[in-house]
Design an enzyme around this catalytic site. Sequence first.
Site: not given
Length: 614
Positions: A2, A27, A77, A103-104, A486, A490, A493, A509, A609
């Site tokens: 948010c 965000r 969000w 926000n939270g 990484e 990338k 996502e 394995h 983000k």
Amino acid sequence: MCGIVGYVGRSQAAPILLDGLGKLEYRGYDSAGVAVYDGGAKKLSVHKAKGRLQVLSDMLDAGAAVPGTVGVGHTRWATHGAPSDVNSHPQVSRSGKIAVVHNGIIENYAELKAFLQGEGVSFVSETDTEVVAQLVEYFVDTGGVGLLEAVGRCLRRIEGAYALGIISADEPDRIIAVRKDSPLILGYGQDGMFLASDVTAIIRYTREVTYMDDGEAAVLTRDGIQCYNTFMQPIEKEIAHVDWEIGAAEKGGYEHFMFKEIMEQPEALRHAIFPRIREGEVYFENFSLTDDYIRGLKKIYIVACGSAYHAGVVGKYNLERLLRLPVEVSLASEFRYMDPIVDGGTLVVVISQSGETLDSMAALREARRLGAKVLSIVNVVGSSIARESDEVLYTWAGPEIAVATTKGYSTQLAVLVLLGLYMGRVLGTVSGRERAEAAAELLALPEKLEKVLEQRDGIQYLASQYFNHNSIFFIGRNVDYALGLEGSLKLKEISYIHSEAYASGELKHGTISLIEEGTLVIALGTYEKLFDKAMSNVVEVKSRGADVLALTTGDRRADMEKIANGVMTIPSTHPLLLPSLGVAPLQLFAYYVALMRGCDIDKPRNLAKSVTVE
Ligand code: G6P
């Protein structure tokens, strides 16, 4: 997650709020809204819309249609209640007089909602935030108190994490801001005052900001800001000057922020590295961790989330090698609940681009509670993690807007190497010659990275060959394995292709059973010492029918070309820095694959983000 913007001043508020929300889009959000006090009608006008901010902006003629000079805006969000117009913020009290952006998460919202319902208050949304609006109004009505006092009473009842912006039609000259565990900054403009989740939202209007601390409140009026401590006593706060270029948070002609940020990496590395190397030695200005403290360390614990965690995995290999000290690396979300073995002899290194990730913050607090010092590696200056750490090494990468981090990660890698060389000198585990060699390679890194980025057309071609695969594996050993983590993140996502990274030795394995005709394996073989083993693994997967795209150094191109279907290369460098060069082709590959698949690159689905909830 948010985003919050607030403005009280002499200009029309709604265009400023919408512009600021636009800067916070990165965000991650699913709906947006604004509430502005309309002085003519003497009431709040509230406008909300599910979906992209553009929907709201079109509805309001970019804000021109909403009169008034005081207001708050929000990008949501969803956490409590699905994305919808009614669940969007601002949430208003039943009389419509009080509007709240948040926000939270209010953890005890259900209990407070039940209490208010018992008092006859009805609710329209499923959000935890509506409880705040209703509770503040309840205290105004039943206590006969002003807005600030009612907010103070509300804060004593709510539990959880919050940054809040609150306005009231009964006190239309002010915005009340409070924060606990969610970011909020205050801005001092020429013709009004601002609040925002981060600097990008208001940098067009002011560079003079105050970072709110946990438990603090502030009252913003058009001529100034008064801050208060947890006990609601007035306090003086420092005003910091932000020296970013305004354009740094804009696309500047690039199609996507992610591509711009990939291309900015050499410059970001110059900022992170150059001021910290003097005559072949690493130097940290005003570094508070003394040589005696460093010599007393028994262990280092690296804690982070997402890509920052992947930087930490590279850091483990590099720091153990340089320092001969045990280095553990843990996901922050695991660390906080694992009863970690941490004490005064442990240095906890928290890595975070945003400096606001809630799990990393919680891990930091747990580490300090256990008696460890915390050194954070952070990009956003003045962020919560930076401020609560014993010491900070900033990555100085500049604002990073794309959800998928690129320059954030690569500068974290560089700072970890700087830290290793610095501590290696203190501990006497890295000789002067080794330090000078590594320092020279660090100084050469930006230019070498530029060379890698120049190969982007070749990488785009490779992406065109493989963009329609549904499952892609990354394999490697040692730092190449860490790099694979990484590279795989990338890719998945932003392109939504299923992808996993494996330590090559683990293939047999289990994972090798998934390799069949045409499966794409990206084989990482930049680490010269283990190159032959990397080749063996390529042969192994090729013989099961895989297509192999390899990444190696220029010196080994010819060897790899004999067996791989495609080869990407980086220049040779110090082994400590291989992932710093190696990550760029993987970022570009992910970018071009996502582009060819028509994905929303800068705002991938379901991702945020800055993850400020658990
Ligand atoms: C989110 C971002 C990732 C980032 C992670 C940790 O998931 O999308 O790119 O790596 O958070 O964020 P931090 O700001 O703590 O580095």
